[in-house]
Design a protein around this motif. Structure first.
Motif, mmCIF file in Angstrom:
data_model
loop_
_atom_site.group_PDB
_atom_site.id
_atom_site.type_symbol
_atom_site.label_atom_id
_atom_site.label_comp_id
_atom_site.label_asym_id
_atom_site.label_seq_id
_atom_site.Cartn_x
_atom_site.Cartn_y
_atom_site.Cartn_z
ATOM 1 N N PHE A 122 28.131 77.265 -5.738
ATOM 2 C CA PHE A 122 26.683 77.124 -5.661
ATOM 3 C C PHE A 122 26.018 78.476 -5.850
ATOM 4 O O PHE A 122 26.460 79.490 -5.326
ATOM 5 N N ASP A 123 24.902 78.484 -6.604
ATOM 6 C CA ASP A 123 24.143 79.711 -6.829
ATOM 7 C C ASP A 123 23.190 79.939 -5.670
ATOM 8 O O ASP A 123 22.563 79.012 -5.171
ATOM 9 N N ASP A 124 23.064 81.190 -5.267
ATOM 10 C CA ASP A 124 22.071 81.567 -4.278
ATOM 11 C C ASP A 124 20.880 82.145 -5.028
ATOM 12 O O ASP A 124 20.951 83.227 -5.585
ATOM 13 N N ASP A 125 19.779 81.421 -5.044
ATOM 14 C CA ASP A 125 18.591 81.884 -5.751
ATOM 15 C C ASP A 125 17.903 83.025 -5.014
ATOM 16 O O ASP A 125 17.080 83.730 -5.587
ATOM 17 N N ASP A 141 19.187 85.744 -3.999
ATOM 18 C CA ASP A 141 19.783 87.042 -4.314
ATOM 19 C C ASP A 141 19.027 87.783 -5.409
ATOM 20 O O ASP A 141 19.126 88.990 -5.527
#
Length: 60
Positions: A43-46, A48
């Motif tokens: 999952f991408d952490d937006d 960051d």
């Protein structure tokens, strides 16, 4: 022979210490979520990255 009199109790103590650490980790829930860390990488952490319309802020 005198060395064995020191090494055998030391090995038993270290083995029991490792067993106690493993049982403590098991009791405290360290092994409850085995798949969570493996799936979390997907999952991408937006949060960051800054939004594209704003220039990056200097953190100094």
């Amino acid at each position: 022979m005198d060395v064995l009199a020191m090494l055998i109790p030391a090995a038993l103590f270290l083995g029991l210490l490792g067993l106690a650490a493993f049982l403590w980790a098991l009791k405290s829930g360290q092994f409850d979520d085995l798949d969570g860390a493996a799936e979390r990488i997907l999952f991408d952490d937006d949060d960051d990255f800054p939004p594209s319309d704003e220039p990056p802020r200097n953190k100094l």
